[in-house]
Scaffold this active site. Structure first.
Site, short mmCIF file in Angstrom:
data_model
loop_
_atom_site.label_atom_id
_atom_site.label_comp_id
_atom_site.label_asym_id
_atom_site.label_seq_id
_atom_site.Cartn_x
_atom_site.Cartn_y
_atom_site.Cartn_z
N TYR A 102 0.82 -1.21 0.00
CA TYR A 102 0.00 0.00 0.00
C TYR A 102 0.86 1.27 0.00
O TYR A 102 0.46 2.29 -0.57
CB TYR A 102 -0.99 -0.02 1.17
CG TYR A 102 -2.20 -0.85 0.83
CD1 TYR A 102 -3.24 -0.32 0.07
CD2 TYR A 102 -2.28 -2.19 1.20
CE1 TYR A 102 -4.33 -1.09 -0.29
CE2 TYR A 102 -3.35 -2.97 0.85
CZ TYR A 102 -4.39 -2.42 0.10
OH TYR A 102 -5.45 -3.19 -0.28
N HIS A 158 -15.25 1.71 -1.64
CA HIS A 158 -14.15 0.83 -1.23
C HIS A 158 -13.11 1.55 -0.39
O HIS A 158 -12.03 1.01 -0.13
CB HIS A 158 -13.49 0.20 -2.46
CG HIS A 158 -14.36 -0.79 -3.16
ND1 HIS A 158 -14.13 -1.25 -4.44
CD2 HIS A 158 -15.50 -1.41 -2.76
CE1 HIS A 158 -15.07 -2.10 -4.80
NE2 HIS A 158 -15.92 -2.21 -3.80
#
Length: 310
Positions: A102, A158
Site C-alpha cells: 500500500y 471501497h
C-alpha cells in the site's frame, strides 16, 4: 423498502466486496433489454432532461491516468496479485508486506493526475448544481482522483488509499504523509526479486490518538470484507432518486457494486455504459459507448444547448 434496498440488503448479507454472485442470482437482479444504443444524440436528450444523475466509476477511469489496476495478466506486485494481499488474513499474517504494497500504491498515486474523464465529471457536477440539478459519483476506486478533479458529491464505496483506520481504537483519519512512516521510506518496490522489508510491527504506521499507538491499516475494503453500511445506505438513496445513470470504466463483475446499475435499469431509468469493451451487464443498459472514457465522456457531459446558465 424499495426493490433496490431489499435486494441490496440480501446480496450484501451473502456476498462481500470482491466476490462474484452466481449466475442464477445475477438473472434475478434485472431485466434483459434490447441491444444498447450508441447514439450520442439520443443520450444527450436523456442527459438534458435528467435532474438527478448518478455516475458509477471503476478502475477503467483511473487506468487512463496511468494507475495500475492489478487485475488481469501482469497484474502483480512482486509475485503476488492484489487479491492475495488485500485481505484481513494477509494483514494479520504479514502486516509489513501489506503495508509495503500500500505504501507503493500511495507513492505512485502522488505522481498521478485526473484525466479528461475525471475532469468532465467534476465540471458537469459544478455546472448542473447551479441549475438545481445534482450529480453524485459512486466510485469503486480508492485513488482520490475524483477529489483531485474537483468532485464534491462523492461516495467511495471501497475507501481511500489516503485514509487509515486504527486496528485498536477504530479511528479513521486522512493521511497524506510521504512516506507514511520512516520505516517505509524507500520500501515497496514491485520488482519480483525484491525481498520483503520485514519491518517490525512497532515501526509500522501507528495511531496518533492520545494514549492509543495502535497499528494502523489502510482504510479500504479488502476482499472478504463487507461494505460500510453507512456508505451503502447513502448509495441506495442516490440510486433510488436518480433519473439517469452512467457506468464508467467498470467491468461490472465485482459484487455488490455490479448490481447497482442493473437495478436502476430494471426500474426503467436510462443507463449508459462508457467502457473500452462490452461487459456482462451491457445488454441490460439503454446505451453503450465503447472507447477510452477520457475520449467518450467529455462530449457526453458537455453543456447541452437547452441548458440555461445563470
Amino acid at each position: 423498502m424499495c426493490l433496490f434496498q431489499s435486494t441490496a440488503r440480501r446480496l450484501v448479507s451473502q456476498v462481500h466486496c470482491g466476490l462474484k454472485a452466481s449466475s442464477s442470482k445475477k438473472q434475478k437482479f434485472c431485466l434483459e433489454m434490447a441491444r444498447p444504443s450508441s447514439n450520442m444524440a439520443e443520450f444527450r436528450e436523456a442527459f438534458a432532461k435528467a435532474k438527478h444523475i448518478a455516475i458509477i466509476t471503476g478502475a477503467g477511469v483511473s487506468a487512463e491516468s496511468g494507475v495500475p489496476t492489478f487485475r488481469g495478466a501482469g497484474g502483480f506486485w512482486r509475485k503476488w496479485q492484489a487479491q492475495e494481499l488485500a485481505t484481513p488474513g494477509a494483514f494479520a499474517r504479514n502486516p509489513s508486506r501489506v503495508w509495503e504494497f500500500y505504501h507503493y500504491r500511495r507513492e505512485v498515486m502522488l505522481s498521478k493526475h485526473p484525466n479528461p474523464a475525471h475532469i468532465a465529471i467534476a465540471e458537469c457536477e459544478k455546472r448542473l448544481s447551479k441549475q438545481g440539478r445534482s450529480v453524485v459519483v459512486i466510485t469503486q476506486n480508492i485513488d482520490e482522483l475524483h477529489t483531485k478533479a474537483g468532485t464534491k458529491h462523492l461516495l467511495e464505496i471501497h475507501g481511500s488509499l489516503f485514509k487509515t483506520r486504527c486496528t485498536s481504537c477504530g479511528n479513521v483519519a486522512a493521511n497524506y504523509k510521504s512516506p507514511i512512516c520512516p520505516a517505509l521510506a524507500g520500501k515497496g518496490a514491485p520488482d519480483p526479486d525484491t525481498e520483503d522489508a520485514a519491518i517490525p510491527v512497532e515501526d509500522l504506521p501507528q495511531c496518533e490518538e492520545d494514549g492509543c499507538s495502535g497499528l494502523l491499516r489502510p482504510h479500504v475494503v479488502w476482499f472478504g470484507e463487507a461494505l460500510d453500511p453507512g456508505v451503502l445506505t447513502a448509495v441506495e438513496k442516490e440510486l433510488d432518486i436518480c433519473d439517469l445513470c452512467l457506468v464508467v470504466g467498470t467491468s461490472s463483475v465485482v459484487y455488490p457494486a455490479a448490481m447497482f446499475a442493473p437495478q436502476v435499469s430494471a426500474r426503467g431509468v436510462p443507463v449508459a455504459e462508457f467502457n473500452m469493451e462490452p461487459t456482462p451487464a451491457t445488454n441490460r443498459f439503454r446505451f453503450h459507448f465503447p472507447g477510452p472514457c477520457g475520449t467518450t465522456l467529455p462530449p457526453a457531459l458537455a453543456r447541452h444547448e437547452t441548458e440555461i446558465i445563470s
